[in-house]
Design an enzyme around this catalytic site. Structure first.
Site, mmCIF file in Angstrom:
data_model
loop_
_atom_site.group_PDB
_atom_site.id
_atom_site.type_symbol
_atom_site.label_atom_id
_atom_site.label_comp_id
_atom_site.label_asym_id
_atom_site.label_seq_id
_atom_site.Cartn_x
_atom_site.Cartn_y
_atom_site.Cartn_z
ATOM 1 N N ASP A 95 0.856 -1.184 0.000
ATOM 2 C CA ASP A 95 0.000 0.000 0.000
ATOM 3 C C ASP A 95 0.900 1.245 0.000
ATOM 4 O OD1 ASP A 95 0.989 0.092 2.552
ATOM 5 O OD2 ASP A 95 -0.927 -0.178 3.562
ATOM 6 N N ASP A 312 -8.100 -7.356 0.426
ATOM 7 C CA ASP A 312 -7.205 -7.560 1.557
ATOM 8 C C ASP A 312 -7.973 -7.161 2.791
ATOM 9 O OD1 ASP A 312 -6.852 -4.513 1.120
ATOM 10 O OD2 ASP A 312 -5.902 -4.915 3.042
ATOM 11 N N CYS A 350 -14.614 -27.971 8.340
ATOM 12 C CA CYS A 350 -13.332 -27.442 7.839
ATOM 13 C C CYS A 350 -12.251 -28.520 7.838
ATOM 14 C CB CYS A 350 -12.897 -26.261 8.700
ATOM 15 S SG CYS A 350 -11.301 -25.572 8.218
ATOM 16 N N CYS A 352 -9.042 -28.026 7.536
ATOM 17 C CA CYS A 352 -7.710 -27.444 7.770
ATOM 18 C C CYS A 352 -6.945 -28.254 8.828
ATOM 19 C CB CYS A 352 -7.808 -25.960 8.163
ATOM 20 S SG CYS A 352 -7.996 -25.644 9.927
ATOM 21 N N CYS A 355 -8.315 -27.869 12.422
ATOM 22 C CA CYS A 355 -9.592 -28.548 12.683
ATOM 23 C C CYS A 355 -9.440 -30.074 12.660
ATOM 24 C CB CYS A 355 -10.650 -28.090 11.683
ATOM 25 S SG CYS A 355 -11.157 -26.379 11.967
ATOM 26 N N HIS A 381 -6.395 -21.357 11.019
ATOM 27 C CA HIS A 381 -7.760 -21.727 10.623
ATOM 28 C C HIS A 381 -8.457 -20.579 9.886
ATOM 29 C CE1 HIS A 381 -11.938 -22.943 10.663
ATOM 30 N NE2 HIS A 381 -12.186 -21.733 11.140
HETATM 31 ZN ZN LIG Z 1 -10.203 -25.171 10.237
#
Ligand SMILES: [Zn+2]
Length: 413
Positions: A95, A312, A350, A352, A355, A381
């Protein structure tokens, strides 16, 4: 030297304004729509670069204001640019620093020439002009750099918004001219008188802000490779007339891409969506559109539907550090006592790494105990959730099911 950043549209949704594209940069291709995690001071807080790669992050945003103050853009340039310094060989957008100056309340005053501000680190006085903002970002070596603009708060009077739009336009012209001079090889004669002023008027010279260089020294191979692309920013708050005026002025100057600034600053969500759509419609269809500082996962879907390609936001990372996580069932506040004996993952839907491995009860314990791992795991996460949302959005655009995806998101808690 030619600009190496270009945008390729590869799919459009029939029912909405959503589109999918490829943003080609000197450091790789970004699949759009894309979400850029915010790496404020050359780091996404709590995440290693390895982890960001594993999460599938394609482009990071880094904050010019913070890197300019510490360790200093000249230091980063000497070390081969930001990509090499932080060991992130993928695309980076920086930026202009202006928003930080204003949002950190370190603002001294806005003048025709630029912005005076005080460092939040040591109180030293600095000056950011449109030229200086481009010069600093060239030194950092990002793939995409932004013009200095004036983003005013919500609500603001028509007069204030109009003044900011016109100043943003004049600054955009100066930034473009300075940038063009760098591109065409004039970058060895930079740092005009404007950069000398803060030194003479500064009460306390800062060790983080060395005297302006008489010019750039020889560029490293990395910085030669990465001729940045300059994006212009449209302002105008929630005033459609001013949005149009700003867009026309910025487009006439001609930039490699366009950002929609001055939204998500406190206006009602419905207005944010409406103005995002109105502004996106004014911008050239063949160039990337970047909505700055937005938003929640639902906001991403809503604004992709309105024609936005890049986003963003600090939300996934900042919320994680405050023990707040995004899930397919809505927000979850980890410190809540009801998770003390909950063996289920943060988000059962999820996949991920967090998780798959840890329970809500363990994460709550870490959070209550003030363990740093709590913030690290929650950040992992949340970023996964954001990036996965974007991947799903992009896939749904390709297979003609984006509207269906949006309606599912809208009915989520
Ligand atoms: Zn997750």
């Amino acid at each position: 030297m030619t600009e190496r950043v270009h945008f390729e549209l590869v799919a459009r949704d029939q029912a909405t304004r959503a589109r999918a594209g490829l943003l080609h940069t000197p450091h790789g291709v970004v699949e759009t729509p894309a979400f850029m995690p915010v790496g404020t001071a050359g780091t996404v807080k709590g995440m290693t670069q390895d982890e960001l790669e594993r999460l599938g992050v394609q482009m990071l945003l880094a904050n010019t204001y913070h890197l300019y103050l510490r360790p200093g853009h000249e230091t980063i340039r000497e070390l081969g640019g930001l990509h090499r310094f932080m060991s992130w060989p993928h695309p980076i957008l920086t930026d202009s620093g202006g928003f930080q100056v204003m949002s950190l309340k370190s603002l001294g005053r806005v003048t025709e020439d630029g912005i005076w501000f005080r460092s939040h680190l040591d109180g030293s006085s600095h000056f950011l002009s449109p030229e200086r903002a481009v010069e600093i970002q060239w030194a950092l070596g990002a793939d995409i750099i932004m013009t200095l603009d004036e983003c005013v708060e919500y609500p603001s009077s028509h007069e204030t918004l109009q003044r900011a739009v016109r100043l943003t336009g004049r600054w955009a012209r100066r930034a473009k001219e300075f940038h063009e001079a760098q591109v065409s090889g004039g970058r060895f004669q930079v740092s005009g008188q404007l950069e000398m002023q803060p030194q003479s008027q500064s009460a306390a010279p800062s060790p983080q802000s060395p005297a302006p260089s008489p010019g750039f020294s020889a560029p490293t191979p990395d910085s030669l490779l990465a001729t940045p692309a300059l994006f212009g920013i449209v302002q105008g708050g929630v005033d459609k007339g001013l949005r149009r005026e700003s867009a026309e002025e910025i487009m006439e100057l001609g930039f490699a891409g366009y950002a929609i600034g001055g939204l998500s600053v406190g206006e009602p969500k419905a207005e944010m969506y409406e103005l995002a759509e109105y502004t996106a419609d004014l911008l050239p269809a063949h160039l990337p559109r970047y909505l700055m500082g937005v938003g929640t996962p639902a906001d991403l879907a809503e604004c992709v539907a309105r024609g936005v390609d890049l986003f963003d936001c600090v939300m996934p990372t900042r919320h994680a550090r405050n023990a707040s996580v995004f899930t397919s069932e809505g927000n979850l506040v980890l410190k809540n006592a009801r998770y003390a004996r909950d063996p289920s993952p943060l988000d059962p839907a999820c996949p991920c790494a967090v998780c798959r491995r840890y329970s809500r009860s363990y994460l709550r314990h870490l959070s209550v105990a003030g363990e740093m791992l709590a913030a690290i795991l929650a950040t992992h996460h949340n970023l996964y959730f954001y990036l996965d949302t974007m991947r799903k959005i992009r896939q749904s655009v390709f297979c003609g099911r984006f509207a269906e995806f949006c309606s599912r998101v809208r009915t989520q808690p």
